[in-house]
Design a protein around this motif. Sequence first.
Motif, PDB file in Angstrom:
ATOM      1  N   VAL A 130      30.071  55.970  46.408  1.00 36.57           N
ATOM      2  CA  VAL A 130      28.884  55.442  45.736  1.00 36.57           C
ATOM      3  C   VAL A 130      29.286  54.952  44.355  1.00 36.57           C
ATOM      4  N   ALA A 131      28.519  54.010  43.822  1.00 29.70           N
ATOM      5  CA  ALA A 131      28.834  53.477  42.496  1.00 29.70           C
ATOM      6  C   ALA A 131      27.573  52.985  41.812  1.00 29.70           C
ATOM      7  N   ARG A 132      27.629  52.984  40.496  1.00 36.25           N
ATOM      8  CA  ARG A 132      26.627  52.339  39.647  1.00 36.25           C
ATOM      9  C   ARG A 132      27.386  51.447  38.686  1.00 36.25           C
ATOM     10  N   ALA A 133      26.766  50.319  38.345  1.00 31.71           N
ATOM     11  CA  ALA A 133      27.439  49.376  37.457  1.00 31.71           C
ATOM     12  C   ALA A 133      26.438  48.648  36.580  1.00 31.71           C
ATOM     13  N   THR A 134      26.948  48.175  35.451  1.00 30.12           N
ATOM     14  CA  THR A 134      26.194  47.373  34.506  1.00 30.12           C
ATOM     15  C   THR A 134      26.879  46.021  34.409  1.00 30.12           C
ATOM     16  N   PHE A 135      26.087  44.946  34.471  1.00 26.31           N
ATOM     17  CA  PHE A 135      26.619  43.591  34.437  1.00 26.31           C
ATOM     18  C   PHE A 135      25.949  42.768  33.347  1.00 26.31           C
ATOM     19  N   LYS A 136      26.734  41.892  32.736  1.00 30.16           N
ATOM     20  CA  LYS A 136      26.227  40.923  31.772  1.00 30.16           C
ATOM     21  C   LYS A 136      25.993  39.613  32.522  1.00 30.16           C
ATOM     22  N   LEU A 137      24.801  39.038  32.411  1.00 22.89           N
ATOM     23  CA  LEU A 137      24.485  37.771  33.060  1.00 22.89           C
ATOM     24  C   LEU A 137      25.099  36.608  32.296  1.00 22.89           C
ATOM     25  N   VAL A 138      25.615  35.614  33.023  1.00 26.56           N
ATOM     26  CA  VAL A 138      26.193  34.417  32.409  1.00 26.56           C
ATOM     27  C   VAL A 138      25.732  33.192  33.192  1.00 26.56           C
ATOM     28  N   HIS A 139      25.567  32.069  32.476  1.00 24.88           N
ATOM     29  CA  HIS A 139      25.271  30.786  33.124  1.00 24.88           C
ATOM     30  C   HIS A 139      26.556  30.266  33.742  1.00 24.88           C
ATOM     31  N   VAL A 140      26.471  29.684  34.915  1.00 18.12           N
ATOM     32  CA  VAL A 140      27.623  29.063  35.551  1.00 18.12           C
ATOM     33  C   VAL A 140      27.635  27.588  35.171  1.00 18.12           C
ATOM     34  N   GLY A 141      28.807  27.091  34.759  1.00 19.76           N
ATOM     35  CA  GLY A 141      28.957  25.669  34.496  1.00 19.76           C
ATOM     36  C   GLY A 141      28.694  25.229  33.075  1.00 19.76           C
ATOM     37  N   SER A 142      28.562  26.145  32.120  1.00 18.42           N
ATOM     38  CA  SER A 142      28.353  25.768  30.724  1.00 18.42           C
ATOM     39  C   SER A 142      29.635  25.971  29.930  1.00 18.42           C
ATOM     40  N   HIS A 143      29.840  25.132  28.957  1.00 16.81           N
ATOM     41  CA  HIS A 143      30.994  25.272  28.074  1.00 16.81           C
ATOM     42  C   HIS A 143      30.756  26.461  27.149  1.00 16.81           C
ATOM     43  N   PRO A 144      31.741  27.362  27.006  1.00 14.86           N
ATOM     44  CA  PRO A 144      31.543  28.578  26.196  1.00 14.86           C
ATOM     45  C   PRO A 144      31.123  28.324  24.752  1.00 14.86           C
ATOM     46  N   ALA A 145      31.636  27.261  24.114  1.00 13.92           N
ATOM     47  CA  ALA A 145      31.340  27.029  22.705  1.00 13.92           C
ATOM     48  C   ALA A 145      30.018  26.295  22.478  1.00 13.92           C
ATOM     49  N   THR A 146      29.712  25.322  23.365  1.00 16.18           N
ATOM     50  CA  THR A 146      28.559  24.463  23.097  1.00 16.18           C
ATOM     51  C   THR A 146      27.338  24.764  23.958  1.00 16.18           C
ATOM     52  N   GLY A 147      27.554  25.390  25.114  1.00 17.23           N
ATOM     53  CA  GLY A 147      26.447  25.619  26.038  1.00 17.23           C
ATOM     54  C   GLY A 147      26.121  24.395  26.867  1.00 17.23           C
ATOM     55  N   GLU A 148      26.820  23.267  26.614  1.00 16.23           N
ATOM     56  CA  GLU A 148      26.612  22.032  27.370  1.00 16.23           C
ATOM     57  C   GLU A 148      27.326  22.133  28.714  1.00 16.23           C
ATOM     58  N   PRO A 149      26.862  21.387  29.711  1.00 16.43           N
ATOM     59  CA  PRO A 149      27.545  21.394  31.010  1.00 16.43           C
ATOM     60  C   PRO A 149      29.010  21.020  30.849  1.00 16.43           C
ATOM     61  N   SER A 150      29.890  21.769  31.463  1.00 12.63           N
ATOM     62  CA  SER A 150      31.324  21.555  31.292  1.00 12.63           C
ATOM     63  C   SER A 150      31.929  20.686  32.368  1.00 12.63           C
ATOM     64  N   GLY A 151      31.223  20.508  33.489  1.00 12.81           N
ATOM     65  CA  GLY A 151      31.816  19.795  34.603  1.00 12.81           C
ATOM     66  C   GLY A 151      32.662  20.709  35.462  1.00 12.81           C
ATOM     67  N   ASN A 152      32.904  21.925  35.001  1.00 12.44           N
ATOM     68  CA  ASN A 152      33.672  22.905  35.767  1.00 12.44           C
ATOM     69  C   ASN A 152      32.728  24.004  36.216  1.00 12.44           C
ATOM     70  N   PRO A 153      32.414  24.093  37.524  1.00 13.42           N
ATOM     71  CA  PRO A 153      31.442  25.085  37.985  1.00 13.42           C
ATOM     72  C   PRO A 153      31.919  26.520  37.841  1.00 13.42           C
ATOM     73  N   GLN A 154      33.204  26.738  37.560  1.00 12.55           N
ATOM     74  CA  GLN A 154      33.700  28.099  37.397  1.00 12.55           C
ATOM     75  C   GLN A 154      33.586  28.599  35.957  1.00 12.55           C
ATOM     76  N   THR A 155      33.280  27.710  35.010  1.00 15.31           N
ATOM     77  CA  THR A 155      33.139  28.095  33.611  1.00 15.31           C
ATOM     78  C   THR A 155      31.812  28.829  33.429  1.00 15.31           C
ATOM     79  N   GLN A 156      31.830  29.934  32.691  1.00 16.50           N
ATOM     80  CA  GLN A 156      30.616  30.717  32.496  1.00 16.50           C
ATOM     81  C   GLN A 156      30.428  31.053  31.024  1.00 16.50           C
ATOM     82  N   THR A 157      29.178  31.108  30.603  1.00 19.04           N
ATOM     83  CA  THR A 157      28.884  31.518  29.244  1.00 19.04           C
ATOM     84  C   THR A 157      27.737  32.518  29.250  1.00 19.04           C
ATOM     85  N   THR A 158      27.638  33.279  28.183  1.00 20.93           N
ATOM     86  CA  THR A 158      26.582  34.277  28.074  1.00 20.93           C
ATOM     87  C   THR A 158      25.229  33.607  27.991  1.00 20.93           C
ATOM     88  N   LEU A 159      24.250  34.191  28.668  1.00 21.46           N
ATOM     89  CA  LEU A 159      22.891  33.681  28.580  1.00 21.46           C
ATOM     90  C   LEU A 159      22.325  33.926  27.191  1.00 21.46           C
TER      91      LEU A 159
END
Length: 160
Positions: A130-159
């Motif tokens: 059994v396990a319990r976990a805590t996760f931080k949600l992130v947007h998929v496809g945003s540039h980490p610095a600007t929050g703009e779409p990066s064109g890379n669907p694997q790039t994630q940034t904090t919501l």
Amino acid sequence: MKIINVDNPDLGCTAYFGIDVPFMRHIGLLPERLEPGLARTRLPLQQELLNSRGDVHGGTLMSALDFTLSAAARSHDPLATGVITVEMSTHFLGAARTDLVFEASTIRRGSRIVFCEGEARDAQGNAVCVARATFKLVHVGSHPATGEPSGNPQTQTTLP
């Protein structure tokens, strides 16, 4: 209630509930079901996943649980949301020597953090881990610095 199965055409060619996870493919984890707040995966028993005693290795159990828990955490919007594991606590209850089913559910989801719990059961229905976990949600496809779409669907940034 929207249910996502592996053969759902909305997921494209990415088999793991909308994302590609090479390590889960490597260990043979099979995604089975995703619906809001719930995820289910299956792991066929394989010789390569065993420890020296012939039991499924604890690291294998933890990896499969981490993925299944994370799928439950992002299940509210799996194609636009990713997660980062913040913490995971695992308890081993018995030896795993058969195919395994992993089920995870969301305990509480906030705007940035999700709490989940899950378990691994053997072919006889016995809980082996059994396990319990805590996760931080992130947007998929945003540039980490600007929050703009990066064109890379694997790039994630904090919501926000």
